[in-house]
Design a protein around this motif. Sequence first.
Motif, short mmCIF file in Angstrom:
data_model
loop_
_atom_site.label_atom_id
_atom_site.label_comp_id
_atom_site.label_asym_id
_atom_site.label_seq_id
_atom_site.Cartn_x
_atom_site.Cartn_y
_atom_site.Cartn_z
N ASN A 53 0.82 -1.23 0.00
CA ASN A 53 0.00 0.00 0.00
C ASN A 53 0.84 1.26 0.00
O ASN A 53 0.49 2.25 -0.64
CB ASN A 53 -0.92 0.03 1.23
N VAL A 54 1.95 1.24 0.76
CA VAL A 54 2.79 2.45 0.82
C VAL A 54 3.31 2.78 -0.57
O VAL A 54 3.25 3.94 -1.02
CB VAL A 54 4.00 2.24 1.77
N LEU A 55 3.76 1.75 -1.27
CA LEU A 55 4.29 1.99 -2.61
C LEU A 55 3.19 2.49 -3.55
O LEU A 55 3.42 3.40 -4.35
CB LEU A 55 4.94 0.70 -3.15
N GLU A 56 2.00 1.93 -3.40
CA GLU A 56 0.88 2.39 -4.25
C GLU A 56 0.60 3.88 -3.99
O GLU A 56 0.36 4.65 -4.92
CB GLU A 56 -0.39 1.57 -3.99
N THR A 57 0.64 4.27 -2.73
CA THR A 57 0.37 5.68 -2.38
C THR A 57 1.47 6.58 -2.97
O THR A 57 1.19 7.66 -3.50
CB THR A 57 0.31 5.85 -0.84
N VAL A 58 2.71 6.12 -2.87
CA VAL A 58 3.82 6.91 -3.41
C VAL A 58 3.68 7.06 -4.92
O VAL A 58 3.82 8.16 -5.48
CB VAL A 58 5.18 6.27 -3.02
N ARG A 59 3.37 5.95 -5.59
CA ARG A 59 3.19 6.01 -7.05
C ARG A 59 2.12 7.05 -7.41
O ARG A 59 2.31 7.89 -8.27
CB ARG A 59 2.63 4.66 -7.58
N ARG A 60 0.96 6.93 -6.71
CA ARG A 60 -0.17 7.81 -7.02
C ARG A 60 0.21 9.28 -6.79
O ARG A 60 -0.07 10.14 -7.62
CB ARG A 60 -1.36 7.42 -6.13
N SER A 61 0.89 9.53 -5.69
CA SER A 61 1.24 10.93 -5.37
C SER A 61 2.25 11.48 -6.36
O SER A 61 2.18 12.65 -6.76
CB SER A 61 1.81 11.01 -3.96
#
Length: 224
Positions: A53-61
């Motif tokens: 999830n952390v990586l997904e959030t970073v990608r999205r941001s």
Amino acid sequence: MDVTEAVKKRKSIRGYKPDPVPKEILEQILDLASRAPSAMNTQPWEFTVLAGNVLETVRRSNVELLNSGSPPNPEHVVVDWPRESIYRQRQVDLAKQLFKLMDIPREDKEKRAKWMERGFRYFDAPAVVIISVDRCLSESGPLIDIGAVIQTICLLALHFGLGTCIEDQGVTYPEVLRKYARIPDSKRIIMAIAIGYPDWDFPANKVETEREPIDNITAWLGFD
Ligand SMILES: Cc1cc2nc3c(=O)[nH]c(=O)nc-3n(C[C@H](O)[C@H](O)[C@H](O)COP(=O)(O)O)c2cc1C
């Protein structure tokens, strides 16, 4: 895998299978890679490993900032070569090859923008290693050590059937990594490495970059 084979086999991977990379494998890679040499054994590298999830959030941001036109804010500037130079020419050659493989016409701004987004999404790799150094160190001093550890990580990844892409795109917006990857201000964020199992059907993974023959870049003295 022997060293020459690994060096020949390593290439930048820009398309990954979604399969997660086990933490134990990433631990082994980083543990071994920390055998890389560094000036006076200072070992300036620090790793932040992202997945889930952390990586997904970073990608999205990252992509949100990119698309909002936010100015890049890298803490280690890579792209600063002169426009009329062989270095720029090599960059253009790479881009042409990648766009051809990905079927992106030069004038297709939308497809080009989508391709750019991929870089900011770490090419959808299931894991990313962020490399940072403490700000008490000089800006340029640790960079040779960081280069050594990065290449060592990329070579070791092959041993586990993994591919990598070293990426400055992935650290263009350090503010995202500070917020979600909790990298404090006291650390200078240098580079990202996307890591995962290569999707060999992904067209960009067929890229074959060239190298200048060493005769053109090497002076030999005292060998006659
Ligand atoms: C410091 C550094 C930064 C890089 N940044 C990016 C990047 O942001 N995006 C990307 O697609 N590739 C990036 N690359 C990968 C290079 O494009 C690649 O290493 C080069 O074209 C040679 O190709 P190869 O790795 O397949 O041998 C980077 C490589 C290095 C060493």
